[in-house]
Design an enzyme around this catalytic site. Structure first.
Site, PDB file in Angstrom:
ATOM      1  N   TYR A  20       5.062  -3.394  -4.406  1.00 49.21           N
ATOM      2  CA  TYR A  20       3.521  -3.290  -4.558  1.00 49.21           C
ATOM      3  C   TYR A  20       3.330  -1.597  -4.995  1.00 49.21           C
ATOM      4  O   TYR A  20       3.688  -0.879  -4.147  1.00 49.21           O
ATOM      5  CB  TYR A  20       3.068  -3.786  -3.596  1.00 49.21           C
ATOM      6  CG  TYR A  20       1.373  -3.765  -3.626  1.00 49.21           C
ATOM      7  CD1 TYR A  20       0.709  -4.495  -4.624  1.00 49.21           C
ATOM      8  CD2 TYR A  20       0.878  -2.890  -2.666  1.00 49.21           C
ATOM      9  CE1 TYR A  20      -0.555  -4.427  -4.561  1.00 49.21           C
ATOM     10  CE2 TYR A  20      -0.823  -2.933  -2.760  1.00 49.21           C
ATOM     11  CZ  TYR A  20      -1.366  -3.672  -3.629  1.00 49.21           C
ATOM     12  OH  TYR A  20      -2.697  -3.547  -3.694  1.00 49.21           O
ATOM     13  N   ASP A  43       7.614   5.652  -4.451  1.00 50.24           N
ATOM     14  CA  ASP A  43       6.262   5.135  -4.017  1.00 50.24           C
ATOM     15  C   ASP A  43       6.728   5.121  -2.491  1.00 50.24           C
ATOM     16  O   ASP A  43       7.187   3.978  -2.009  1.00 50.24           O
ATOM     17  CB  ASP A  43       5.968   3.886  -4.317  1.00 50.24           C
ATOM     18  CG  ASP A  43       4.546   3.619  -3.962  1.00 50.24           C
ATOM     19  OD1 ASP A  43       3.962   4.085  -3.008  1.00 50.24           O
ATOM     20  OD2 ASP A  43       3.862   2.557  -4.529  1.00 50.24           O
ATOM     21  N   LYS A  70      -1.111   5.716   3.713  1.00 45.58           N
ATOM     22  CA  LYS A  70      -0.974   4.984   4.827  1.00 45.58           C
ATOM     23  C   LYS A  70      -0.901   5.908   6.251  1.00 45.58           C
ATOM     24  O   LYS A  70      -1.747   6.445   6.532  1.00 45.58           O
ATOM     25  CB  LYS A  70       0.071   3.944   4.885  1.00 45.58           C
ATOM     26  CG  LYS A  70      -0.308   2.815   4.016  1.00 45.58           C
ATOM     27  CD  LYS A  70       0.462   1.420   4.091  1.00 45.58           C
ATOM     28  CE  LYS A  70       0.491   0.313   3.217  1.00 45.58           C
ATOM     29  NZ  LYS A  70      -0.403  -0.603   3.347  1.00 45.58           N
TER      30      LYS A  70
HETATM   31  N1  PMP Z   1       2.119   1.375  -2.661  1.00 46.12           N
HETATM   32  C1  PMP Z   1       2.814   0.891  -1.544  1.00 46.12           C
HETATM   33  C2  PMP Z   1       4.292   0.912  -1.442  1.00 46.12           C
HETATM   34  C3  PMP Z   1       1.938  -0.027  -0.789  1.00 46.12           C
HETATM   35  O1  PMP Z   1       2.813  -0.523   0.193  1.00 46.12           O
HETATM   36  C4  PMP Z   1       0.361   0.048  -0.787  1.00 46.12           C
HETATM   37  C5  PMP Z   1      -0.436  -0.601  -0.013  1.00 46.12           C
HETATM   38  N2  PMP Z   1       0.281  -1.698   0.738  1.00 46.12           N
HETATM   39  C6  PMP Z   1      -0.013   0.886  -1.971  1.00 46.12           C
HETATM   40  C7  PMP Z   1       0.870   1.736  -2.852  1.00 46.12           C
HETATM   41  C8  PMP Z   1      -1.405   0.759  -2.236  1.00 46.12           C
HETATM   42  O2  PMP Z   1      -1.955   1.701  -1.076  1.00 46.12           O
HETATM   43  P1  PMP Z   1      -3.646   1.628  -0.973  1.00 46.12           P
HETATM   44  O3  PMP Z   1      -3.792  -0.086  -0.206  1.00 46.12           O
HETATM   45  O4  PMP Z   1      -3.884   2.508   0.088  1.00 46.12           O
HETATM   46  O5  PMP Z   1      -4.226   1.709  -2.140  1.00 46.12           O
END
Ligand code: PMP
Length: 438
Positions: free
Chosen positions: A142, A245, A273
């Site tokens: 994701y 990521d 996060k």
């Molecule tokens: N990349 C990863 C690996 C994530 O787990 C998430 C959110 N769970 C995101 C991007 C997107 O982050 P946000 O919810 O702060 O937009």
């Protein structure tokens, strides 16, 4: 478990707030999306007066738990000096330097508000740098909800069923055109041959490979030995940008994130996060020559609240707290996770229920599956998300908050007593689950 007031709040909320929740994922919580009132350390309270040991941790950011005294103080002191300026300020230099010092591959960084934005920017930079357009991403990962990448993610949390499994570049939501995904190539993760084949065949089109270095969003699956190394080698050889990521793994698998742990340097890294302990801040870090596109004004990176002093103060404070005692907090969090994982595995055995727990550092994922191991997306897809959701509901009524599906997060504030209470709760919850399903 009493949830009358959460139920009432949810009903009321729906009259004003579309869907009654601010992030679609939250509506999946059973019996009802809870309304929180306060948190302290590892504990969260709701409007009905229930108190939970919190392993949701706001879906990851609360690495220092709720209301960490030092972070709260640092936020208060910044608050008195201003909460946003729209001008540059010294905190940004301090935070950028901290990140350049601790993230192995980051020679320059830039800030935004959410993980989604950080990914959007990283993809844009990669396309601009390589003058190519295609992005390779992996099944079950994701990378946020922007139109250009939101696909191939099981929407289990939203409808209790891994509905999009197997379908590849299907838009993740209504309102997203199929065209927006034209540049996306989805591959199975942890499969070196497919990766090699694709990258060699389409090297002239592929701008970047984006990967979660650990497949945290689907089963907490570790990279197979040599997989990320080969990915690094190939992308370097073929002039393709490698993006890690690290929105989940950053500041969780150690200060240097997954790249520090595995000793692999991507070209670009997205962070979010845990970086600011629960205040919205994200970052992209990367090679100087690539990030220079921003300096040269070729790639636009905008955002009214980017680098705002509250978020920056939160990130500096969080990183300083995590850095204390040479990162000993990471060892402690990992120990806590291991105690829980071992306890949960014993409980599965005790109750004769088939399951797998995958763990790395202070995160793990429990799955009910007949597979002996979960090392691929396909194996992950065999897990019974409905049974897990029922388990999560039972845990809630036992005073333990976990995601209806997904990772358990450990904070610096979880104690041995929390672990003991949690395992006792899990013992009862699994016993009741077995009864219900037999
Ligand atoms: N990349 C990863 C690996 C994530 O787990 C998430 C959110 N769970 C995101 C991007 C997107 O982050 P946000 O919810 O702060 O937009």
């Amino acid at each position: 478990m009493k949830c009358d007031l959460s139920t009432k709040n949810f009903e009321k909320s729906r009259h004003y707030l579309a869907g009654g929740v601010s992030s679609s994922l939250r509506s999946s919580m059973k019996p009802v999306p809870l309304f929180a009132t306060s948190g302290k350390g590892s504990r969260l309270r709701d409007v009905d007066g229930n108190e939970y040991v919190d392993y949701l941790l706001a879906y990851g950011p609360l690495i220092l738990g709720h209301c960490h005294p030092q972070l709260t103080e640092d936020l208060k002191s910044q608050m008195k000096k201003g909460y946003t300026y729209g001008l540059q300020h010294a905190g940004e230099i301090e935070l950028a330097k901290l990140l350049v010092d601790i993230i192995p591959s980051a020679e320059r960084v830039t800030f935004s508000g959410s993980g989604t934005e950080a990914v959007m920017l990283a993809l844009r930079i990669a396309k601009s740098f390589t003058k190519k357009t295609k992005i390779v991403r992996f099944q079950g990962h994701y990378h946020g909800w922007s139109d250009s990448i939101f696909t191939s993610f099981p929407t289990a949390d939203m409808n209790n069923n891994y509905s999009s499994g197997g379908k590849l570049t299907v838009p993740g939501t209504s309102g997203q055109s199929e065209k927006s995904l034209e540049d996306i190539i989805v591959l199975p993760w942890n499969n070196t041959e497919v990766l090699e084949e694709t990258l060699y065949a389409r090297r002239n089109e592929i701008a970047a490979v984006i990967t979660e270095p650990v497949m945290c969003n689907s089963g907490c699956i570790l990279p197979k030995e040599g997989y990320l190394e080969r990915m690094r080698e190939l992308t370097e050889e073929l002039g393709i940008i490698l993006i890690f990521d690290e929105v989940i793994t950053g500041f969780r698998l150690g200060l240097g994130g997954a790249q520090g742990r595995f000793n692999i340097k991507p070209d670009l890294t997205t962070m979010g996060k845990a970086i600011a302990g629960g205040i919205p801040l994200s970052a992209v870090g990367g090679r100087k020559d690539i990030m220079a596109l921003i300096e040269e004004g070729k790639v636009n990176h905008l955002g009214t609240l980017n680098g705002n002093p509250i978020a920056v103060a939160a990130a500096i404070s969080t990183i300083n707290i995590l850095s204390a005692q040479h990162g000993a907090v990471f060892d402690r969090m990992e120990r806590t996770a291991l105690d829980l994982v071992e306890g949960l595995r014993n409980l599965l055995e005790k109750h004769q229920i088939k399951g797998v727990v995958n763990q790395i550092g202070p995160v793990f994922h429990l799955m009910f599956t007949n597979c002996d191991v979960v090392t691929s997306y396909d194996e992950f897809m065999t897990s019974d998300s409905k049974a897990y959701q029922t388990f999560a509901e039972k845990m809630l009524s036992e005073g333990v908050l976990i995601r209806p599906n997904g990772l358990w997060y450990i904070s610096t504030e979880h104690s041995n007593q929390d672990v003991k209470n949690t395992l006792e709760a899990a013992d009862r919850a699994i016993a009741s689950l077995v009864k219900e399903y037999s």
